[in-house]
Write an enzyme that holds these catalytic residues in place. Structure first.
Site, PDB file in Angstrom:
ATOM      1  N   CYS A   1       0.633  -1.390  -0.469  1.00  0.00           N
ATOM      2  CA  CYS A   1      -0.412  -0.278   0.117  1.00  0.00           C
ATOM      3  C   CYS A   1       0.941   1.452  -0.153  1.00  0.00           C
ATOM      4  O   CYS A   1       1.980   1.244   0.272  1.00  0.00           O
ATOM      5  CB  CYS A   1      -1.287  -0.005   1.297  1.00  0.00           C
ATOM      6  SG  CYS A   1      -2.034  -1.275   0.890  1.00  0.00           S
TER       7      CYS A   1
ATOM      8  N   CYS B   1      -3.522   0.639  -2.598  1.00  0.00           N
ATOM      9  CA  CYS B   1      -4.557   0.292  -2.159  1.00  0.00           C
ATOM     10  C   CYS B   1      -3.362   1.668  -1.560  1.00  0.00           C
ATOM     11  O   CYS B   1      -2.231   1.670  -1.096  1.00  0.00           O
ATOM     12  CB  CYS B   1      -4.363  -1.008  -1.101  1.00  0.00           C
ATOM     13  SG  CYS B   1      -2.557  -1.283  -0.712  1.00  0.00           S
TER      14      CYS B   1
END
Ligand code: APR
Length: 308
Positions: free
Chosen positions: A121, A202
């Site tokens: 992420c 993400c």
């Protein structure tokens, strides 16, 4: 009388022999003609189809395998086991002997599966019309990862391939341009890879756009505009940060308040993403300054960045 009969027989034999000779000659001629014709046809069918784009990169197999083993040598720990020979075979199966305007997503599905890996992420960096600059940045900082820095993108970046119905099944002379037909291998492959890259993103994601492009920094027809933003998952991505870069000393065609950026913001807001935009993100501008150290924008006292 006997001598007359003898000469008649000789004449008959002569005519017969001449007839046989003419027949043999005709047979030989027919055989030569037939072989010349079939050779011509065979040569015709060996000609690969002609397209407007560059052909398959020579030594494609060696390049793909070399990049595959090279990437794994550095990052096998993050990627786990990957089989480079299988990856090459699945690329080959996707396009060899096929008409290069008939590529499908099914053709490339096994390759995507073999090469996929998780992306941490807050690391995904998208781009449009900033190919050189964005990769100068990711190579120097390693804080972010573009598609071309992932295993899949790295193996196939900058190379070209396409099949052909005639032997050897690969067209090294030419391949269709993206504008020649939609189902060409490059376009099908990169659109799938971009979709997969966007779906995997993400946290906070970045996009580096080019504010020196006259027609606008954001184009909804680009891969970023037509594939990637539509496949970002609002449940996984919290924020999109836009870095709008201008060429040093080049035209400042658009800033963060520009028309195409507003359009991009609207699309992203509608999809519930938080958005920020920064003109000339300084760490990247400093890299541009390597080539323009004396330009006023590169002076250490300058403050050309603008808050969103
Ligand atoms: N013809 C040929 N190549 C193309 C075309 C096209 N019509 N469109 C895109 N490409 C390929 C080229 O290799 C080009 O360098 O995609 C690259 C990027 O094209 P841009 O127009 O600069 O940007 P964009 O279409 O938005 O694609 C960039 O897609 O590569 C992924 O994740 C990456 O975010 C990035 C985005």
């Amino acid at each position: 009388m006997p001598s007359q009969r003898g000469s008649a027989r000789r004449r008959q034999r002569g005519v017969l022999l001449a007839g046989i000779a003419i027949l043999l000659l005709a047979l030989v001629l027919a055989a030569v003609l037939a072989s010349a014709l079939t050779r011509g046809k065979k040569e015709e069918s060996l000609e690969p189809l002609r397209w407007q784009g560059r052909g398959t990169t020579r030594n494609l197999r060696e390049i793909v395998l070399g990049r595959c083993y090279g990437y794994l040598a550095e990052r096998r720990a993050e990627l786990g086991d990957k089989d480079c020979l299988k990856i090459w075979e699945s690329l080959k199966d996707a396009f060899i002997h096929k008409n290069p305007c008939n590529a499908t997503t099914e053709d490339y599905q096994p390759l995507m599966k073999l090469a996929s890996h998780p992306i941490p992420c807050n690391k995904s960096l998208f781009w449009s019309k900033t190919n050189d600059l964005v990769h100068l940045y990711t190579k120097s900082s390693r804080r972010f990862l573009t598609l071309e820095d992932t295993f899949l993108g790295y193996m196939f970046d900058g190379i070209s391939w396409c099949g052909d119905p005639s032997a050897p099944g690969i067209n090294y002379e030419s391949c269709p341009k993206w504008s020649e037909c939609e189902g060409n291998p490059g376009s099908v492959f990169w659109k799938m890879a971009s979709k997969m890259f966007a779906e995997a993103a993400c946290g906070v994601v970045q996009v580096m756009l080019n504010g020196s492009i006259e027609t606008g920094a954001f184009r909804s027809s680009s891969i970023f505009g037509s594939v990637e933003i539509l496949n970002l998952n609002p449940d996984k991505v919290s924020e999109v940060q836009i870095w709008l870069m201008h060429d040093i000393g080049g035209p400042q065609s658009e800033s963060c308040s520009g028309y195409s950026i507003k359009k991009l913001k609207n699309i992203l807001e509608e999809r519930n993403f938080k958005i920020t935009c920064e003109d000339n993100y300084r760490p990247v501008q400093l890299l541009q300054c390597v080539h323009n150290p004396d330009h006023p924008d590169c002076s250490l006292c300058t403050n050309s960045t603008e808050a969103p």
